[in-house]
Each structure stands twice: as structure tokens, then as C-alpha cells.
Write a protein that holds these residues in place. Structure first.
Motif, PDB file in Angstrom:
ATOM      1  N   CYS A 207       0.831  -1.202   0.000  1.00  8.86           N
ATOM      2  CA  CYS A 207       0.000   0.000   0.000  1.00  8.86           C
ATOM      3  C   CYS A 207       0.866   1.252   0.000  1.00  8.86           C
ATOM      4  O   CYS A 207       1.941   1.290   0.610  1.00  8.86           O
ATOM      5  N   GLN A 211      -3.012   4.901   2.106  1.00  5.45           N
ATOM      6  CA  GLN A 211      -3.920   3.869   1.608  1.00  5.45           C
ATOM      7  C   GLN A 211      -4.156   2.827   2.699  1.00  5.45           C
ATOM      8  O   GLN A 211      -3.220   2.216   3.204  1.00  5.45           O
ATOM      9  N   THR A 237      -2.674   2.459   7.959  1.00  6.38           N
ATOM     10  CA  THR A 237      -2.158   3.249   6.845  1.00  6.38           C
ATOM     11  C   THR A 237      -0.764   3.755   7.205  1.00  6.38           C
ATOM     12  O   THR A 237      -0.441   3.975   8.377  1.00  6.38           O
TER      13      THR A 237
END
Length: 353
Positions: A207, A211, A237
Motif C-alpha cells: 500500500c 492507503q 495506513t
């Protein structure tokens, strides 16, 4: 099987068996060697230094302890450790107004340098303090763990204790300390000498910053049972910038964690969900419980769903014992136990304990 995770030379290690609380609904036994425990304790002390807390500074721990819940008496070893670490540990599994008053009195009287607490427990305490004009001017540090510290919780805690020195800490039973917040409050520093952290999407791709993805952790200091790319079941995240404190490390912006709610009883008392996780998944579980789920049908009606090993039911006296143990906290609530072949996932693929 679990043995596939264990070092073939495990007899060369001093180790203990630890159990996850089964917050995913599936309790998991982990072997942890002496080096893991020593390193984990050291890295936790380092995380306290990042909050300007030194070894030996006074500490109040508002934590859950099922051993204390069952017996009402803290063991000698625990009392000695608390004395050596200059701390007092207070059980917060079952929370009522009388207990809240006791906690506030103890904190005001002892004036610890640090309060360590379940995020949900100290938030409930903060709400009580606000609602009952019991706010204080706390001069120390508040360290939260064992749950997601949401922004609204942080705001309430700050108001109740008169401080913004509130820190989030991310860890687990099977992996120890994973990431921690420092004085700059720019996210959570991954404690990368202890655990290696990845965040991936549902297809397994890394990620980008900001994200939301699935947390995967590799333990670096547990040779007897190293967990490699362990899917811990949390969502998080990455932080997109460096931290103002100057320490160079990867940073988590947030850990969403597993959403869970406090259980409110008919008398108004509240029980943190970790109580059920530890009671059923750890202390009561002798290896025969594979999955479990608690359903509060009504304020005084609970259903305990159980999936047992090889489909074999628990003997009746074990079920009665479980109801008796839970009844100590749930009072005169009706408690049913149901044995199932399986407990399904939610549509999103998650398990709700």
C-alpha cells in the motif's frame, strides 16, 4: 498444524507458551523464548523514553487481569514486579461508577508519572469524569493500548485529565510491541528492530502512504517460533512524512484495528470486550475451543457461541463452569451456550468475536 511454525530445535530454548486472546475468534498458541521476552521488555521501556518516561518512574496501570478477576487476589510474583517497577495495577474489566471514583482517587493521591490503560477503559473513565465534574489536572503521560484510540476518545481523555500528553501504542500478545507514538505525535514509529511491518491490499500488493490496508508482521526476535508475514487482522495506513522528533523510522499514520463496543449491563456497569476475549479465549480455553462469539440479544440476555475441537462438544460441567465464570461479571443476566460446527464470517470477510 502449529508444529510447522515451531523451530525443530526448540529444546535448545527457554520458552513459555502464550495464547492470543482470539480477537479474530480463533485463539492461537505461540511459543516465545527468553530472548523475545527480554527484548520485548527492553523495547517497551524504549517506547516509554520516547514519551519522556524513564525507568523507575511511577506508573498506574488500568489494565485487564483475568487472574485477578477470578481470584480477587494478585499473585506474589505480580506484586513483586509491580513493586520493582514502581507501579500499581488496577483491574478494569468490569467498570462501574464506584470503581471510577476509586480510580480517580488513586490517581489524584499517587500522582503517577504515567498512566497505562486499555484505550476503551480510560475513555470510559474520562467520560465518567466529564459527566460527574471529576476532571483533574494530570501532569504525567497517558499511554493507551489494547484497542484503537479514536480521535473522539483522545479528545475526551484530554478534557478529563487536562493534558494533551496522550500516546497510542500498538502491539499484540503474539508479537509484543509493534509501533508507538512519540512526543511529536506524528503517527506511530514502527519498532523495526523487534518487528518488520508491511501494509498490503487484498491482492497482497504494497500500500502507498495514506492507503488503508492489511497489516502483516514478521517477528525478528523469537527464534523458537518466528512468525513470518503473520496476518494479524488489523487495518492501518502509512504516514506520508517524517516525524518531527528526528528519529528515522517508518511511521504508521493510524491503526484502524478491530471495531469493538463496550458491553453495557442492566445495572449500568460496562465491560470491556477484552474481558470476554481473555476469559474465553485464554484462561478458560484448554485447547478445545477453536472459535467463539458473544451475542448480546438483550441487555440481560447473552448467547455464547462455541466451536470446539474436532466437532466434539464440551462436557456439560465445563459449560456450566463457563456460565458461572461469566456470571461473576454479567450478574443476573441470562447466559446461554450454543455449540456450533462453525461461525461464519461477515460479508466483508471479517470475524466478529
Amino acid at each position: 498444524s502449529r508444529d510447522r511454525f515451531i523451530n525443530e530445535r526448540k529444546s535448545n530454548f527457554q520458552y513459555v507458551i502464550n495464547k492470543t486472546g482470539g480477537s479474530t475468534g480463533e485463539p492461537f498458541e505461540v511459543l516465545q523464548d527468553k530472548y523475545f521476552h527480554d527484548y520485548n521488555e527492553a523495547i517497551f521501556e524504549y517506547s516509554k523514553v520516547m514519551k519522556s518516561i524513564d525507568l523507575g518512574d511511577s506508573e498506574t496501570v488500568l489494565w485487564g487481569s483475568t487472574k485477578d478477576t477470578f481470584s480477587g487476589i494478585k499473585g506474589l510474583k505480580s506484586r513483586i514486579r509491580d513493586f520493582l517497577y514502581n507501579r500499581e495495577t488496577i483491574n478494569t474489566f468490569n467498570i462501574g461508577n464506584q470503581e471510577f471514583e476509586h480510580y480517580v482517587d488513586r490517581i489524584e493521591r499517587w500522582k503517577p508519572k504515567m498512566i497505562r490503560a486499555y484505550a476503551q477503559s480510560i475513555h470510559e473513565l474520562a467520560r465518567y469524569m466529564i459527566d460527574n465534574n471529576r476532571c483533574v489536572s494530570f501532569k504525567g503521560v497517558i499511554h493507551t493500548g489494547a484497542g484503537t484510540l479514536h480521535d473522539f476518545m483522545r479528545k475526551d481523555i484530554a478534557l478529563a485529565f487536562g493534558t494533551n500528553e496522550i500516546y497510542n501504542h500498538y502491539g499484540s500478545r503474539e508479537l509484543g510491541s509493534i509501533a508507538t507514538e512519540c512526543n511529536s505525535h506524528d503517527g506511530l514509529h514502527v519498532l523495526g528492530t523487534h518487528n518488520y511491518v508491511e501494509i498490503v491490499d487484498d491482492e497482497g500488493n504494497d500500500c502507498a502512504s495514506g492507503q488503508l490496508g492489511n497489516v502483516i508482521v514478521t517477528s525478528l526476535n523469537n527464534s523458537v517460533m518466528p512468525l513470518v508475514r503473520y496476518v494479524i487482522g488489523d487495518m492501518a495506513t502509512w504516514y506520508s512524512d517524517t516525524c518531527g522528533c528526528g528519529v528515522v523510522s517508518t511511521l504508521l499514520s493510524s491503526v484502524t484495528g478491530r471495531q469493538s463496543e463496550m458491553v453495557t449491563l442492566k445495572n449500568g456497569n460496562r465491560i470491556v470486550p477484552e474481558y470476554f476475549i481473555h476469559t474465553i479465549g485464554v484462561d478458560f480455553n484448554n485447547g478445545d475451543i477453536l472459535k467463539f462469539q458473544i451475542v448480546q440479544e438483550e441487555v440481560d440476555h447473552f448467547i455464547v457461541k462455541l466451536v470446539t475441537k474436532s466437532g466434539l462438544p464440551l462436557v456439560q460441567n465445563r459449560l456450566e463452569e463457563l456460565r458461572r465464570i461469566l456470571g461473576k461479571q454479567l450478574g443476573d443476566s441470562k447466559i446461554e451456550t450454543i455449540l456450533l460446527k462453525d461461525i461464519p464470517l461477515t460479508p466483508s470477510g471479517k470475524f466478529i468475536y
